[in-house]
Scaffold this motif. Structure first.
Motif, mmCIF file in Angstrom:
data_model
loop_
_atom_site.group_PDB
_atom_site.id
_atom_site.type_symbol
_atom_site.label_atom_id
_atom_site.label_comp_id
_atom_site.label_asym_id
_atom_site.label_seq_id
_atom_site.Cartn_x
_atom_site.Cartn_y
_atom_site.Cartn_z
ATOM 1 N N PHE A 180 0.771 -1.185 -0.082
ATOM 2 C CA PHE A 180 -0.070 0.092 0.053
ATOM 3 C C PHE A 180 0.902 1.364 0.026
ATOM 4 N N VAL A 200 1.917 1.917 -3.490
ATOM 5 C CA VAL A 200 1.029 2.536 -4.465
ATOM 6 C C VAL A 200 0.986 4.149 -4.048
ATOM 7 N N GLU A 257 -9.701 1.353 -5.955
ATOM 8 C CA GLU A 257 -8.888 0.323 -5.709
ATOM 9 C C GLU A 257 -8.497 0.222 -4.395
ATOM 10 N N HIS A 258 -7.738 1.553 -3.800
ATOM 11 C CA HIS A 258 -7.188 1.212 -2.729
ATOM 12 C C HIS A 258 -7.852 2.377 -1.449
#
Length: 325
Positions: free
Chosen positions: A223, A226, A263-264
């Motif tokens: 994470f 990203v 998505e995150h």
């Protein structure tokens, strides 16, 4: 004679939510649809909204008092020379609170629209002992304002970058690049290109989402990669394209950012918004992204077909508000 206080607009964080924590650039604009100012009750002293505002102001007063009590406060640590640019005249503020001072505001709370930022700006403007002029664009003044406001607004959110109150206080679009703040202007958009606000219909609390984000940064390496290596670059690229007026490339860049956020940042996207978010990505009529910490409140949209976008939301019983930048 009762003093008349300045009016402060809300704000919208166009770009930089969460990634500002890891060092991305950020862009905040005034939200002129909503505003607030300090005032005194005339005949509506028992109005529930006024009573709620007064309780909030009294709690803020206690917070500021505690700050300025401990070694002349954290606020004094960011002042320049012998000038107490960040210190609040607590004696005078206390007197005005006794007279019934409250914050009359149309800015929705817990919506990412700047309700706390505008209040911070209003208190500083009215009660700072040696305030920085709101028209100043000196780099050192902008930095000091952000530092002062960061300490003040932390009362409401646990932590604050301070950039939102700077936008409310100056009434100008604020661009953050590293530790430096600049006032800027967004290039005139083509007539068909519009930003808009989509109302989730529920409030969103900032502090728990920021805490969750920070915890995930410290425990989830994938994470973190990203956010720091992908999303931060996308945010910076979107800001650059918007400020320079490169709108033919902007829509594509925003689309990529929207997909990555979906998505995150799933916990920050409530179900009523998620369905529109996905539909926007599929049909490419409009694009949604976070607007602040998410979880509720407003979400930011962009479209080059305002009529079709409005119809999409209207058919689902939702209303959107177009923004004039």
């Amino acid at each position: 004679m009762t003093e008349v206080y300045r009016t402060f607009h809300g704000k919208i964080l166009l770009f930089g939510e969460y990634t500002i924590i890891t060092g991305s650039k950020a862009l905040v604009i005034p939200l002129k649809q909503f505003s607030g100012r300090l005032a005194y009750p005339v005949s509506e002293i028992n109005n529930p909204d006024i009573m709620t505002s007064r309780r909030s102001l009294n709690a803020f007063f206690e917070y500021l008092s505690n700050m300025q009590e401990s070694s002349r406060t954290d606020l004094e640590k960011v002042t320049r020379g012998d000038e107490d640019r960040g210190l609040i005249d607590l004696e005078r503020l206390g007197e005005e609170l006794e007279r019934g001072l409250f914050f009359r505001s149309s800015i929705p709370q817990e919506y990412g629209a700047g309700s706390s930022a505008a209040l911070v700006a209003a208190i500083y403007d009215a009660f700072a002992s040696n305030k920085i002029n709101y028209n100043s664009e000196r780099t050192e003044d902008m930095l000091m304002l952000r530092q002062i406001f960061s300490k003040m607004e932390s009362h409401f959110h646990g932590t604050s970058s301070g950039i939102d109150p700077v936008c409310c206080y100056t009434g100008k679009t604020i661009f953050q690049d590293g530790v430096t703040l600049y006032t800027t202007e967004i290039q005139h958009l083509p007539e068909s290109c519009k930003f808009f606000l989509a109302d989730s219909g529920e409030k969103g609390e900032t502090e728990p989402h920021v805490e969750g984000f920070n915890k995930r940064l410290s425990t989830d390496l994938a994470f973190t990669h990203v956010i720091e290596d992908e999303m931060t670059d996308m945010v910076n690229h979107c800001i650059h394209l918007l400020i320079t007026g490169s709108m033919s490339y902007f829509a594509e860049a925003l689309l990529k950012l929207s997909r990555l956020q979906l998505e995150h940042f799933d916990p920050m996207i409530p179900d009523p918004i998620r369905q529109f978010w996905i539909e926007g990505l599929q049909k490419e009529i409009f694009t949604l992204k976070l607007c602040g910490s998410g979880g509720g409140g407003f979400f930011l949209g962009y479209t080059d077909d305002p009529e079709a976008t409005s119809m999409t939301f209207k058919q689902a019983g939702k209303k959107i508000s177009m923004l004039d930048l």
